[in-house]
Design an enzyme around this catalytic site. Sequence first.
Site, PDB file in Angstrom:
ATOM      1  N   HIS A 294     -28.104  21.179  24.672  1.00  0.00           N
ATOM      2  CA  HIS A 294     -29.470  21.263  25.192  1.00  0.00           C
ATOM      3  C   HIS A 294     -29.897  20.088  26.057  1.00  0.00           C
ATOM      4  CE1 HIS A 294     -30.195  18.469  21.923  1.00  0.00           C
ATOM      5  NE2 HIS A 294     -31.368  18.206  22.447  1.00  0.00           N
TER       6      HIS A 294
HETATM    7  C1  UD1 Z   1     -36.742  17.813  22.696  1.00  0.00           C
HETATM    8  C2  UD1 Z   1     -36.541  16.288  22.707  1.00  0.00           C
HETATM    9  C3  UD1 Z   1     -35.076  15.957  22.500  1.00  0.00           C
HETATM   10  C4  UD1 Z   1     -34.530  16.640  21.261  1.00  0.00           C
HETATM   11  C5  UD1 Z   1     -34.806  18.130  21.342  1.00  0.00           C
HETATM   12  C6  UD1 Z   1     -34.307  18.848  20.123  1.00  0.00           C
HETATM   13  C7  UD1 Z   1     -38.041  15.003  24.161  1.00  0.00           C
HETATM   14  C8  UD1 Z   1     -38.126  14.257  25.432  1.00  0.00           C
HETATM   15  N1  UD1 Z   1     -36.930  15.739  23.999  1.00  0.00           N
HETATM   16  O1  UD1 Z   1     -36.038  18.342  23.800  1.00  0.00           O
HETATM   17  O2  UD1 Z   1     -34.935  14.562  22.352  1.00  0.00           O
HETATM   18  O3  UD1 Z   1     -33.147  16.399  21.186  1.00  0.00           O
HETATM   19  O4  UD1 Z   1     -36.214  18.335  21.481  1.00  0.00           O
HETATM   20  O5  UD1 Z   1     -34.554  20.201  20.155  1.00  0.00           O
HETATM   21  O6  UD1 Z   1     -38.936  14.931  23.356  1.00  0.00           O
HETATM   22  N2  UD1 Z   1     -39.140  25.540  24.318  1.00  0.00           N
HETATM   23  C9  UD1 Z   1     -39.378  26.780  23.768  1.00  0.00           C
HETATM   24  N3  UD1 Z   1     -39.862  26.827  22.488  1.00  0.00           N
HETATM   25  C10 UD1 Z   1     -40.093  25.718  21.742  1.00  0.00           C
HETATM   26  C11 UD1 Z   1     -39.853  24.473  22.311  1.00  0.00           C
HETATM   27  C12 UD1 Z   1     -39.372  24.402  23.599  1.00  0.00           C
HETATM   28  O7  UD1 Z   1     -39.169  27.796  24.402  1.00  0.00           O
HETATM   29  O8  UD1 Z   1     -40.515  25.853  20.577  1.00  0.00           O
HETATM   30  C13 UD1 Z   1     -38.579  25.477  25.698  1.00  0.00           C
HETATM   31  C14 UD1 Z   1     -39.649  25.368  26.749  1.00  0.00           C
HETATM   32  O9  UD1 Z   1     -39.204  26.042  27.870  1.00  0.00           O
HETATM   33  C15 UD1 Z   1     -39.676  23.881  27.040  1.00  0.00           C
HETATM   34  C16 UD1 Z   1     -38.217  23.508  26.865  1.00  0.00           C
HETATM   35  O10 UD1 Z   1     -37.757  24.326  25.801  1.00  0.00           O
HETATM   36  O11 UD1 Z   1     -40.174  23.590  28.297  1.00  0.00           O
HETATM   37  C17 UD1 Z   1     -38.005  22.065  26.523  1.00  0.00           C
HETATM   38  O12 UD1 Z   1     -38.769  21.670  25.375  1.00  0.00           O
HETATM   39  P1  UD1 Z   1     -39.173  20.121  25.176  1.00  0.00           P
HETATM   40  O13 UD1 Z   1     -39.869  19.936  23.893  1.00  0.00           O
HETATM   41  O14 UD1 Z   1     -39.847  19.625  26.403  1.00  0.00           O
HETATM   42  O15 UD1 Z   1     -37.766  19.397  25.155  1.00  0.00           O
HETATM   43  P2  UD1 Z   1     -36.401  19.751  24.398  1.00  0.00           P
HETATM   44  O16 UD1 Z   1     -35.371  20.079  25.407  1.00  0.00           O
HETATM   45  O17 UD1 Z   1     -36.648  20.732  23.299  1.00  0.00           O
END
Ligand code: UD1
Length: 364
Positions: free
Chosen positions: A205
């Site tokens: 991821h």
């Molecule tokens: C976040 C953390 C990362 C961690 C990871 C574990 C930061 C900068 N990054 O990354 O350190 O390793 O979580 O999972 O805080 N999304 C969904 N549903 C959700 C959550 C996210 O669809 O419940 C999708 C959305 O499109 C979102 C993307 O995932 O924009 C990224 O989510 P985000 O929380 O920004 O970062 P992660 O890649 O999950």
Amino acid sequence: MKIINIVGARPNFMKIAPIQREMVKHRQIHPVLLHTGQHYDEKMSKLFFEDLEMPQPDIYLGVGSGTHAQQTAKIMIEFEKVIEAKKPDLILVVGDVNSTAACSMVAAKMGVKIAHVEAGLRSFDRTMPEEINRIVTDALSDFLFVTEKSGMENLQREGISDKKIFFTGNVMIDSLVYFMQKAENSDILHQLRLNGQPYVLITLHRPSNVDVRENFVNLLDAFAEIEKELSIVFPIHPRSRKMMHQFGLDKKASKMKNLKLLDPIGYLDFMQLMRRAKLVLTDSGGIQEETTYLGIPCLTMRENTERPVTIEIGTNILIGSDTEKVVTETKKILRGDVKNGMIPELWDGRAAERIVNILVEKYN
Ligand code: UD1
């Protein structure tokens, strides 16, 4: 002592669960559980509360996704109101996600003390958003609880007073130890028809691997080679699922008959899958630690790690994201060329107990 324990994203839940459980044993502590809502999908959040037997959050900020600035800003705006209303004595943050840094910045400016669990880890790679979050959070914290010796050295080098630094072990391992038996009841292997079968477990991821098409394609090419030999189980993160679709790679993945692409799975099912895997291929931080504890070979598809102890004495090997390298290193392990590891110091299931004892003793 009123303490707000903060969770936001998936890797936070298994770190806060043992701390919250330990805190309720102390009469002098009033723990409040706050969820920022950084992760909100049922399978990224609610499922973990259930598996980890956590109480419902007392406060839910519901911030959701966004750019880094948007997400951080939203958390800060909402969290400021919470501090104003609740007037905590201390906030406790874990790990390195946006929620961790955002809440720390708010608390520091409002004169509320901060405890950071998993402090001091450094990848020395500032292109990783997590590295920025670690540096900011550590600089603002009053109690820095460290999981491995490298963390102590990093903090000392950054000029943080020894008085604030405590080597207490790894709360993520506390959860692993606590739920090990329960995970045995998971029937995920049966569901996937993998009982007794060899398989590789994959998670992916990191933006550097999945947000750049070429890098994602290189890794899928490697997986296509590996699945010729054995099954692959790949519970896919929503970020990676979205990028796979955007890059038009869905078909490439579905052509691999031995690749089991799953929705995100819960804590107990994942633990069971890790324990029975031939090896784990990952770019996660926490999984490098969990596989080291479990003695399962781990190949980390990154150029660096903020958790060097998993390389030095654990089962982890850094291999980057080059197709050929991923394939050759995987095949080495499948042929039995396996690195034996040891469990790092104080990864013994009692880190939360040490942390909470220190807070009780030192707070006043
Ligand atoms: C976040 C953390 C990362 C961690 C990871 C574990 C930061 C900068 N990054 O990354 O350190 O390793 O979580 O999972 O805080 N999304 C969904 N549903 C959700 C959550 C996210 O669809 O419940 C999708 C959305 O499109 C979102 C993307 O995932 O924009 C990224 O989510 P985000 O929380 O920004 O970062 P992660 O890649 O999950």
